[in-house]
Each structure stands twice: as C-alpha cells, then as structure tokens.
Design a protein around this motif. Structure first.
Motif, short mmCIF file in Angstrom:
data_model
loop_
_atom_site.label_atom_id
_atom_site.label_comp_id
_atom_site.label_asym_id
_atom_site.label_seq_id
_atom_site.Cartn_x
_atom_site.Cartn_y
_atom_site.Cartn_z
N PRO A 20 1.13 -1.27 -0.05
CA PRO A 20 -0.16 0.06 0.37
C PRO A 20 0.96 0.85 0.18
CG PRO A 20 -0.95 -1.90 1.73
CD PRO A 20 0.12 -1.84 1.54
N GLY A 21 0.51 2.37 -0.92
CA GLY A 21 0.67 3.02 -0.69
C GLY A 21 0.27 4.51 0.62
N TYR A 22 0.61 5.40 1.31
CA TYR A 22 0.04 6.26 2.49
C TYR A 22 0.02 7.48 2.19
CZ TYR A 22 4.18 6.92 4.87
OH TYR A 22 5.27 7.81 4.95
N ARG A 23 -0.66 8.20 3.16
CA ARG A 23 0.12 9.49 3.56
C ARG A 23 -0.71 9.80 4.76
NH1 ARG A 23 -3.43 11.94 -1.34
NH2 ARG A 23 -5.13 12.29 0.12
N ILE A 24 -0.49 10.15 5.88
CA ILE A 24 0.03 10.61 6.94
C ILE A 24 -0.28 12.46 6.69
CG2 ILE A 24 0.18 10.38 9.35
CD1 ILE A 24 1.09 7.81 9.52
N HIS A 25 -1.29 12.90 7.47
CA HIS A 25 -1.34 14.51 7.42
C HIS A 25 -2.61 14.74 8.43
CE1 HIS A 25 -4.66 14.41 4.12
NE2 HIS A 25 -4.77 13.58 5.04
N TRP A 26 -2.19 16.30 8.66
CA TRP A 26 -3.30 16.12 9.82
C TRP A 26 -3.48 17.99 9.37
CZ3 TRP A 26 -2.09 21.35 12.57
CH2 TRP A 26 -1.16 21.92 12.22
N ALA A 27 -4.90 18.05 10.57
CA ALA A 27 -5.56 19.11 10.58
C ALA A 27 -6.03 20.32 11.95
CB ALA A 27 -6.50 19.09 9.91
N ARG A 50 -5.17 12.13 10.35
CA ARG A 50 -5.29 11.23 9.08
C ARG A 50 -4.32 10.07 8.02
NH1 ARG A 50 -9.88 13.95 5.21
NH2 ARG A 50 -11.43 13.85 7.57
N CYS A 51 -4.66 9.25 8.51
CA CYS A 51 -4.01 8.26 7.93
C CYS A 51 -5.01 8.22 6.03
CB CYS A 51 -3.47 7.18 8.63
SG CYS A 51 -2.85 5.92 7.85
N THR A 52 -4.67 7.56 5.23
CA THR A 52 -5.21 7.55 3.76
C THR A 52 -4.01 6.69 3.68
OG1 THR A 52 -5.45 9.27 3.80
CG2 THR A 52 -5.95 8.02 1.73
N ILE A 53 -4.56 4.94 3.19
CA ILE A 53 -3.75 4.19 2.28
C ILE A 53 -4.69 3.96 1.07
CG2 ILE A 53 -3.00 3.01 4.42
CD1 ILE A 53 -4.20 1.03 4.12
N GLN A 54 -3.55 3.23 -0.11
CA GLN A 54 -4.40 2.98 -1.13
C GLN A 54 -3.49 1.73 -1.64
OE1 GLN A 54 -4.48 6.29 -4.39
NE2 GLN A 54 -6.26 5.04 -4.82
#
Length: 496
Positions: A218-225, A263-267
């Motif tokens: 998986p590819g991931y992206r962790i970012h915050w808000a 927020r952790c997003t995976i694809q």
C-alpha cells in the motif's frame, strides 16, 4: 537406396520384387519411420537416391516432398483480470487455450515456471493469493506430439485487493505536559496558566494493515488538520514489519488547544479506492484565569483580600461562578456560600438566596468557587469572595435612674449608643417637643446630662443613630413634678 532430411538416416527399410511379367520388370521400394517429436517443429525435406547393384552410380530422384510441423498458438485470460498481469480480488480462474490447432493438433496447459507437470485441469487454473509466496509465475504452454512449447505465454499475476477491516490506526501521546510552564501567584490575582508550544505532547501515529488482507504494497499518506485544514502530503510506500505493512509518524502540533485530526490514508493500488481513518487528538489546556464570581453586576476573581462585596441584609438575589476559556471547558464547578452550596457538572455553578435571604446572624460569610479541569493542572482554580452584610444601626438609649417621673430640681443623665454595619457616622440626641438638638457626635455613642430639671423638661427625648444603610431612633419619655400639676408619661417608646 538412401533417404535423408538434413542428415542420412541409418535405418531404411528396402524391398525389391519382380513383376512376374515378361520381359521381366522389378519394383524397388524403400521407407523410413520417424517420430513427429524427432522431426520437431519446422519444415523437413526428403531426398531419395537409387543405387543399383550393377553399378556404382546412384540415381537422385528429386521432388520427393516436404513435411511442416508446428505447435498450436496459445493465449490465456482470467475471469476478473483488469489489465494484463493485474487481478482484482484474492482469487480467480484463468483459462489457457489454443488460438490455432497446430500440426499435429495439440492442446494448451498451465505449468508453473520451471515446472515439469501441468497444474490445473484441462487448461483451467483456479488461482488464489498465497500470503507466504505472493510472487509466482505460470506459463500457458502448447502441448502436442511435438512435445511442449516451454514458456509460450508467461503469466506473473499481481493480485490487487484490500480488506478495509484490517486497516488500523493507533496513536499514543508520549511524555509531555501542557502545564509544565504554569506560573501561579495567589497574592496579586495574576494567576496564569501559560502554555508553551514546545511542551506540546508528541503524538505517535501508527497505521498498519495485515499483509494477508492487502495486495500490493500500500501507499500511505498521513497528514493532520486543525479546524479541518489539512496539511499537504504525497503518497509513499509503507514498510514491512512482520505480517504487516505499517508506517509510524510523529506529530507535534503548533496549536495551543482544541481538536486536531490526524488522518491516515492508504491506497494499495490506483485501481482501488483509497481508505482513510481519522484520529482525534485533543490538547487539554487549562483556563488561563481563576473562576469568576458574578454578583450584583460585578465580577471577582482569585484569592485576594480585595474580593469583598457589601450586601444589604435580606438580599435574595443570585450569585454565579463561571470558568472562562480553556479546552475542554472546566468541569465540576462548585460554589459554596456559608451553609449553602451548588455543584455544576460543567463550568458554571449558581446559588439563589430567594429561599435563604442573607441575614446578619449568619455571621461572616465567605463564598468559595472551585473548578476542575481535564488537564489535571488547573492550579489557580479557586476564587474567594467575602460577603459584608450591611444593616442600619441598632440604637441603645438609656438613663441613669430607674424611674420615669422626677421632681423639679432633680438631675438625669442620658446615654445613647448605636451599632451597625457599616459603623454609624453619627449619634444625635433631640428633644422632640421643640426639635432641639441637645447633642450630636460623629461617633457611635454620646452622653448628655439634664438638670436641674424644670417643668418644661417633661416630654419625649429621641436618640438616633445613622450610617449609610439608614437611620434608627429610640425614645425615652420623662415627667417632672411641678407645684400646680403633675405629668405622667410612659417610657421606652421606640421609633425606627
């Protein structure tokens, strides 16, 4: 007789027979048997020479013929294949089939790469994702009497699937305290809970997914808000950790309070819709100031001697305590005034004196407001307010003789005192009949002598005490006996 393709064959069957006719004729026949596999794929040419025994010469017979052999052409497809090499899901059925018959006719079969025996049945392969061996290569080969056309069509299946239930996001707030730099000064009401961003908790966020439930990496992206504004970040590949793909990130927010979202997003693959998980991180920040007690339109804070309010006796209004700011709001706010108390579940508590008016006999009353905060470090969480109960003076008017009727020429001493809150500003002695002020002092008591008494001294004497809350009076009546009449009066009539 000799027959050859490219090289002479060693074994040739030969026959020579007479025709039985006259003149005599002979029939010569030669043959050779070859396996198709021995001939192999391609075109074979056959040549014949006849060499009679009577001569040393050979006769070449041209155009004896050619034979061409070839494997069938093969192809394959899978039931849920998206694009070549990518299979959506954890299993599929792949069919290996011929697209031309070949000569001699053949079939199509599945083999593992470098495998000797077919897998599947009659060109049908039921294929499932193997967690322990995810990268496998299969070959769709043509099989005929010519043998096996090894490696005809290679298939390296890449399974693309994702079970979102295995997607986990965890977070841990590491060692830090939002109140490390608090300062408290209870002497001058400058109580402050300062918050230093450098002391903000370090948040560890861990995103993970089981290898058994996802393919490919998986590819991931962790970012915050903060307040729904997310930071930008590109996709990157997760790392392997045993039976999981995971990524660990650390955040220290540059905000002082409130709700933050990690927020952790995976694809796993561009062909699969990305999945996201949110983690809410609350930074608890204590209120910056003590509670506020509100009474009669004024507010009071902290523990300080100046927190005093004057209330008239009989006051039946409301008193409220409230804690402002902080995140989240303060809780369990308690307000106590003497024997009365009220506890609010949130940041406010109130008392009503309607049923219990404030009276002077309650003694000294201190109202105390305290509150708790989730941070656990709301240090200046107390406000005290002293209630000063005010009332008009109480007047005590006395005389030095235990009688109300006197003879002409007697003497009498009158004493007048007053007590109230605030202290009396003056005490005054007045003859009621003439409204004559006999004595007045800017104090709480006075004495005055009457005598020698005369008939005209008969009558009512009034003592009055005054403060900012009002004036209270008390009366004494006396009578003086004269030669031609007597005066009888009552004593200790009080007027307020």
């Amino acid at each position: 007789m000799n027959i050859s393709r490219l090289y002479p064959f060693n074994t040739v069957a030969y026959s020579h027979t007479e025709t039985g006719e006259s003149p005599v004729y002979y029939r010569s026949q030669c043959s050779v048997s070859l396996s198709v596999e021995e001939l192999g794929e391609g075109t074979s040419n056959f040549r014949v020479w006849i060499s009679p025994n009577v001569t040393i010469y050979s006769t070449y017979i041209p155009n004896m013929g050619t034979v061409t052999l070839w494997f069938p052409e093969v192809s394959y497809n899978c039931t849920n294949e998206l694009i070549p090499g990518h299979i959506l899901g954890k299993s599929t059925r792949c069919i290996c089939f011929t697209t031309s018959e070949g000569y001699p006719r053949g079939t199509a079969q599945w083999y593992r790469e470098h495998g000797t025996y077919p897998v599947g049945i009659n060109g049908t392969l039921d294929l499932s994702y193997d967690f322990s061996n995810p990268e496998q290569t299969f070959s769709c080969d043509a099989v005929s009497p010519l043998g096996r056309n090894t490696g005809a069509r290679l298939m390296e299946p890449t399974f693309v699937f994702f079970n979102s239930s295995s997607f986990e996001v965890e977070y841990t707030v590491l060692t830090a305290n939002a109140c490390d730099n608090n300062t408290t000064d209870n002497n001058n009401n400058n109580n402050n809970n300062s918050f230093n961003v450098n002391d903000a908790p370090l948040v560890e966020v861990r995103c993970r997914v089981s290898k058994e439930h996802v393919s490919s990496v998986p590819g991931y992206r962790i970012h915050w808000a903060h307040q729904q504004t997310f930071s930008a970040q590109a996709f990157r590949n997760m790392s392997e950790n045993g039976d999981f793909y995971e990524v660990v990130a650390y955040f220290k927010f540059d905000v002082t309070e409130g709700e933050n979202i990690v927020r952790c997003t995976i694809q796993p693959d561009p062909l699969i819709t990305q999945e996201s998980r949110d983690v809410l991180v609350d930074y608890t920040v204590p209120p910056p100031a003590p509670p506020q007690i509100a009474l009669n339109g004024q507010t009071y804070q902290g523990v300080t001697p100046s927190n005093i309010v004057a209330l008239p006796e009989g006051y039946a209004g409301d008193i409220t305590c409230r804690v402002e700011e902080g995140y989240p709001a303060a809780h369990t706010t308690q307000l106590k005034c003497g024997q009365l108390s009220s506890t609010g579940a949130g940041n406010t508590a109130s008392l009503r004196f309607t049923d219990n008016p404030i009276m002077r006999d309650m003694g000294e009353i201190v109202c105390m407001c305290t509150a708790q905060h989730l941070s656990g470090c709301y240090n200046n969480n107390t406000t005290n307010l002293n209630l000063d109960i005010t009332y008009p003076p109480d007047v005590l008017f006395t005389q030095d003789k235990n009688q109300t009727t006197f003879n002409k020429g007697d003497s009498l001493e009158l004493a007048c005192s007053a007590q109230g809150n605030p202290d009396p500003t003056s005490v005054t002695l007045t003859r009621e009949r003439t409204s004559e002020v006999l004595a007045t002092v800017q104090a709480s008591e006075l004495t005055h002598s009457l005598g020698p008494l005369d008939c005209l001294d008969s009558g009512v004497y009034v003592c009055s005490g005054q403060n900012t809350r009002g004036t209270t009076t008390q009366e004494i009546s006396i009578g003086v006996r004269c030669k031609y009449f007597s005066y009888i009066a009552s004593t200790n009539n009080i007027h307020t």
